[in-house]
Design an enzyme around this catalytic site. Structure first.
Site: not given
Length: 132
Positions: A41, A90
Site C-alpha cells: 500500500h 505493518h
C-alpha cells in the site's frame, strides 16, 4: 503512468518474496495474508501520487497550485502509510522501505521517460531540418 504503477507492483512482489518478513501479530485490527516487507500500500500510494504529481506539475501555472498538488499528494502518501501501521498489518520499517523502493522506482521511470521525450524531441527537430 501505467508502466510506473505496474512496475511498482512487480517490484513489490519481488521484494516481498526476497525478504519474506512476517507481519506483526500484535494489536492487529484486520487480518491480512502475505508478507510484510515492503508495504504494498505504501509503495502503491507513493508511486501513484508521485507520478500523477509529476505529470500534472507542468500543466499547473501557479506556484500556489503546484504547492497544493505537492501538499495533497504528500498528505495522502503519509496517511496511507500511517493507516497500515495503525491497522497493525505493518511495522514502521515496512512503510519506510516501501517509500524508498517506490522512490527508487519512480526516479528510474521518470529518467527513462525524460530520456525518451528528449530523444523524440531531437528526432523531430532533425526531421524538420531535413524537410526545410
Amino acid at each position: 503512468m501505467v508502466a510506473a504503477i505496474a512496475g511498482s507492483a512487480i517490484l513489490n512482489g519481488i521484494l516481498k518474496n526476497f525478504f519474506q518478513r512476517v507481519r506483526p501479530d500484535f494489536h492487529r485490527l484486520i487480518e491480512i495474508g502475505g508478507y510484510s516487507f515492503p508495504s504494498g500500500h505504501a509503495m502503491n500510494a507513493f508511486t501513484v501520487y508521485s507520478i500523477v504529481s509529476f505529470l500534472l506539475w507542468r500543466h499547473i501555472p501557479s506556484r500556489l497550485g503546484r504547492w497544493t498538488l505537492i501538499i495533497i499528494s504528500s498528505v495522502m502518501i503519509v496517511a496511507i502509510g500511517i493507516s497500515r501501521i495503525y491497522l497493525g498489518v505493518h511495522y514502521p520499517s515496512d512503510i519506510i522501505g516501501g517509500y524508498f523502493a517506490s522512490g527508487f522506482w519512480i526516479a528510474t521511470a521518470i529518467l527513462f521517460f525524460q530520456y525518451y521525450q528528449e530523444k523524440r524531441y531531437n528526432k523531430n527537430i532533425k526531421q524538420e531540418k531535413e524537410i526545410s
